[in-house]
Motif scaffolding. Structure first.
Motif, PDB file in Angstrom:
ATOM      1  N   CYS A 100      55.133  40.448  35.240  1.00 49.83           N
ATOM      2  CA  CYS A 100      53.870  41.134  35.557  1.00 49.83           C
ATOM      3  C   CYS A 100      54.124  42.618  35.824  1.00 49.83           C
ATOM      4  N   ARG A 101      55.226  42.913  36.520  1.00 45.54           N
ATOM      5  CA  ARG A 101      55.552  44.319  36.776  1.00 45.54           C
ATOM      6  C   ARG A 101      55.803  45.033  35.446  1.00 45.54           C
ATOM      7  N   ILE A 131      54.681  44.205  32.421  1.00 49.49           N
ATOM      8  CA  ILE A 131      53.435  44.335  31.647  1.00 49.49           C
ATOM      9  C   ILE A 131      52.589  45.475  32.218  1.00 49.49           C
ATOM     10  N   ASP A 132      52.528  45.576  33.555  1.00 51.79           N
ATOM     11  CA  ASP A 132      51.806  46.711  34.175  1.00 51.79           C
ATOM     12  C   ASP A 132      52.377  48.034  33.686  1.00 51.79           C
ATOM     13  N   GLN A 187      51.328  48.571  30.026  1.00 51.79           N
ATOM     14  CA  GLN A 187      49.893  48.863  29.854  1.00 51.79           C
ATOM     15  C   GLN A 187      49.557  50.258  30.394  1.00 51.79           C
ATOM     16  N   ARG A 234      45.160  47.863  27.065  1.00 50.40           N
ATOM     17  CA  ARG A 234      45.522  46.473  27.297  1.00 50.40           C
ATOM     18  C   ARG A 234      46.407  45.989  26.152  1.00 50.40           C
ATOM     19  N   ARG A 247      46.925  38.268  36.775  1.00 44.03           N
ATOM     20  CA  ARG A 247      47.516  39.357  37.557  1.00 44.03           C
ATOM     21  C   ARG A 247      47.519  40.689  36.827  1.00 44.03           C
ATOM     22  N   THR A 248      47.694  40.673  35.489  1.00 42.61           N
ATOM     23  CA  THR A 248      47.871  41.945  34.772  1.00 42.61           C
ATOM     24  C   THR A 248      46.653  42.352  33.961  1.00 42.61           C
ATOM     25  N   CYS A 303      46.164  41.426  31.041  1.00 43.27           N
ATOM     26  CA  CYS A 303      46.533  41.469  29.623  1.00 43.27           C
ATOM     27  C   CYS A 303      45.797  40.362  28.863  1.00 43.27           C
TER      28      CYS A 303
END
Lengths: 291, 273
Positions: A131-132, A134-135, A138, A144, A173-174, A176
């Motif tokens: 998740c970190r 992907i953040d 993005q 996205r 969470r993200t 996406c």
């Protein structure tokens, strides 16, 4: 209501663009598109110049292009390679993609790049890492991204979640989207012993912004039977069935035929795309009639 | 729960790398479930990775492969992959260290020119993917007064490469092209310089006579046209400067950027618009 993450991509069946076919796409006359949209492997175009980029410019001037990455390594415990993010950003500035996607996998550890999409245990710790990352991606791209489910050959003893559960958390969470590869679902289901149809009901289907279809290669028999995600054959019957069911249940999605190994002549590839389009059209007709 | 359940993700990824780049599955067996099929399943990943990298090297080094044969090439490439796996995901940059690696291997004693063949092939690969730039417009050079022209410094195009070898490297490269069926015997005693350049999106390789090689190398080193020509004439007094430059313009060897040194003694240079 289906939420399509990126509006620019046609809800139709496109094809993966491979170098032997590039000249045909680059030379398409206006109004005579070979396919409604195409997808490239971003890493194949991360060069400074030359004929390949020139051809890509010609293709991007004619077709909606999706940039599908294979090297960002969203699952890397070490975090993302910022140089690679910058290279991808430069490519996106040039191509102006209608979609950007990557994988739920890892390829980089200690600065070494392993050219495959490698599996991870589905745990809370892995979830935090991906998740970190992907953040970070993005935010760097200012858009996205879609994240693709991998094909799998191994299960980790320490996983505490199923893949659909893990994907649901990632999406929540993200923010996406998902690139649902139905061949990967089927290949993993056979190799790792789960029910593909149940998997497709368990994923957050509203987040699916694109579907991949491809062929696998079967090796071994009985105990040692393995399906290998080679992208080297026609889409298999079980995958077509899973696809049709998913589309009937959840509505049409931009769909892409991937073929990398033993690449056939363009007409063969286009026939696969036409078969996917027929399924998409049948659902659209049903919705129109029902409406 | 397996004993290794506390392993963190970095450990898992490091062990995975060891298992797929080597041939030893044990780093992974402690924490993966695969119903006793662990070796078969890790082999799928290993084959994808090692097979994929072999394909990348075959595509970049077809002549090297032809010289030593596919089996020996696969063996050599496999050792290179485990010694120097890729460090960047854009595999079009993978293979830059292959020529140097070959030079350190036993095969270099038997085939001392093999590393130079690989160097030439890598130069071709780099040329293909190098940055774009407008090629030199010969009319601009022709429009200069003789004095200014003599003090002009040309600049290599980003896709230009020069490979110097104590072996007939261009001839070796030429006779190992796919179209050549019967490889002729060649004289291995004479060295050769090969020039790689790109024009109209096509990469070409040509052999250079010693005077040509001296001229192109001198231009790369930042010499003025007069200095470079003098160096070439020293190598061969009958060197035809006009014909040589004309051929380089067509081949896209230089970019469209001219710099002039005001006087031979002055280090200051100005761009010629």
């Amino acid at each position: 209501m289906v939420r399509i993450p990126d509006a620019g991509v046609p809800v139709a069946a496109g094809v993966g663009l491979r170098t032997p076919h590039m000249a045909a796409f680059a030379a398409t006359a206006p109004g005579a598109l070979i396919a409604p949209w195409i997808e490239i492997h971003s890493e194949n175009f991360l060069c400074d110049g030359g004929p390949r980029l020139a051809m890509l410019d010609a293709v991007a001037a004619r077709y909606p292009v999706s940039c599908h990455g294979v090297g960002l390594s969203l699952g890397s415990a070490d975090g993302l390679d910022l140089d690679h993010l910058a290279r991808l950003k430069r490519l996106f500035a040039r191509v102006k993609p209608c979609l950007v996607s990557e994988h739920l996998s890892w390829s980089v550890t200690d600065g070494v790049y392993l050219n495959d999409l490698l599996p991870m245990p589905y745990t809370a710790a892995t979830l935090a890492v991906i998740c970190r990352n992907i953040d970070t991606a993005q935010n760097a791209f200012g858009r996205r991204i879609l994240v693709e489910n991998p094909s799998g050959y191994l299960r980790f003893g320490e996983s505490t979640m199923t893949e659909p559960e893990f994907l649901s958390h990632v999406v929540e969470r993200t923010g996406c989207g998902l690139l649902l590869d139905i061949n990967n679902v089927y290949v993993s289901a056979v190799n790792n012993g789960f029910d593909a149809a149940a998997y497709l009901k368990a994923i957050p289907y509203d987040a699916v912004g694109e579907i991949h279809l491809a062929g696998y290669t079967e090796v071994g028999a009985g105990e040692t039977r393995v399906l290998i995600d080679t992208h080297g054959a026609k889409v298999s019957d079980p995958v077509w069935e899973l696809y049709a069911t998913f589309i009937r249940n959840n509505g049409s999605r931009p769909t892409l035929i991937e073929w990398d190994r033993d690449l056939p002549e363009l007409p063969v590839l286009l026939r696969e795309a036409a078969a996917a389009q027929t399924i998409l059209d049948s659902v659209t007709r049903e919705i129109v009639h029902a409406g | 729960m397996p004993a290794s359940a506390h392993l963190d993700l970095s450990d898992i990824q490091r062990r995975f790398r060891e298992a797929v780049l080597g041939s030893n599955d044990t780093p992974l067996t402690s924490f993966v479930n695969s119903d006793g099929l662990i070796a078969t399943r890790i082999a799928v990943y290993r084959n994808t990775i090692q097979g994929g990298l072999l394909e990348v090297l075959v595509a970049a080094f077809p002549v090297t492969q032809r010289v030593i044969g596919p089996e020996f090439f696969a063996n050599l490439a496999g050792r290179f992959v485990s010694t120097a796996p890729p460090t960047a995901p854009q595999l079009l940059t993978y293979g830059g260290g292959f020529a140097q690696f070959i030079a350190t291997q036993d095969v270099a004693r038997r085939l001392p020119y093999l590393a130079d063949v690989a160097r030439l092939e890598w130069a071709k690969n780099e040329s293909y993917f190098a940055a774009d730039a407008a090629p030199l417009d010969p009319a601009r050079l022709a429009a200069l007064s003789p004095d200014v022209m003599a003090q002009t410094v040309l600049r290599w195009h980003p896709a230009t490469r020069l490979i110097t070898s104590r072996f007939p490297i261009h001839r070796i490269w030429e006779i190992n092209q796919p179209a050549v069926v019967n490889t002729p015997e060649i004289d291995m005693t004479e060295g050769q310089t090969a020039l790689v350049s790109r024009a109209q999106h096509h990469v070409a390789v040509r052999a250079l006579a010693p005077a040509d090689a001296a001229l192109v190398a001198a231009i790369y080193a930042g010499k003025t046209l007069k200095e470079a020509v003098d160096i070439a004439l020293e190598v061969d007094a009958s060197f035809d400067v006009q014909a040589a430059l004309q051929a380089y313009f067509v081949a896209g060897v230089f970019q469209n950027e001219l710099t002039s040194h005001q006087s031979p003694s002055s280090p200051t240079a100005r761009k010629i618009p």
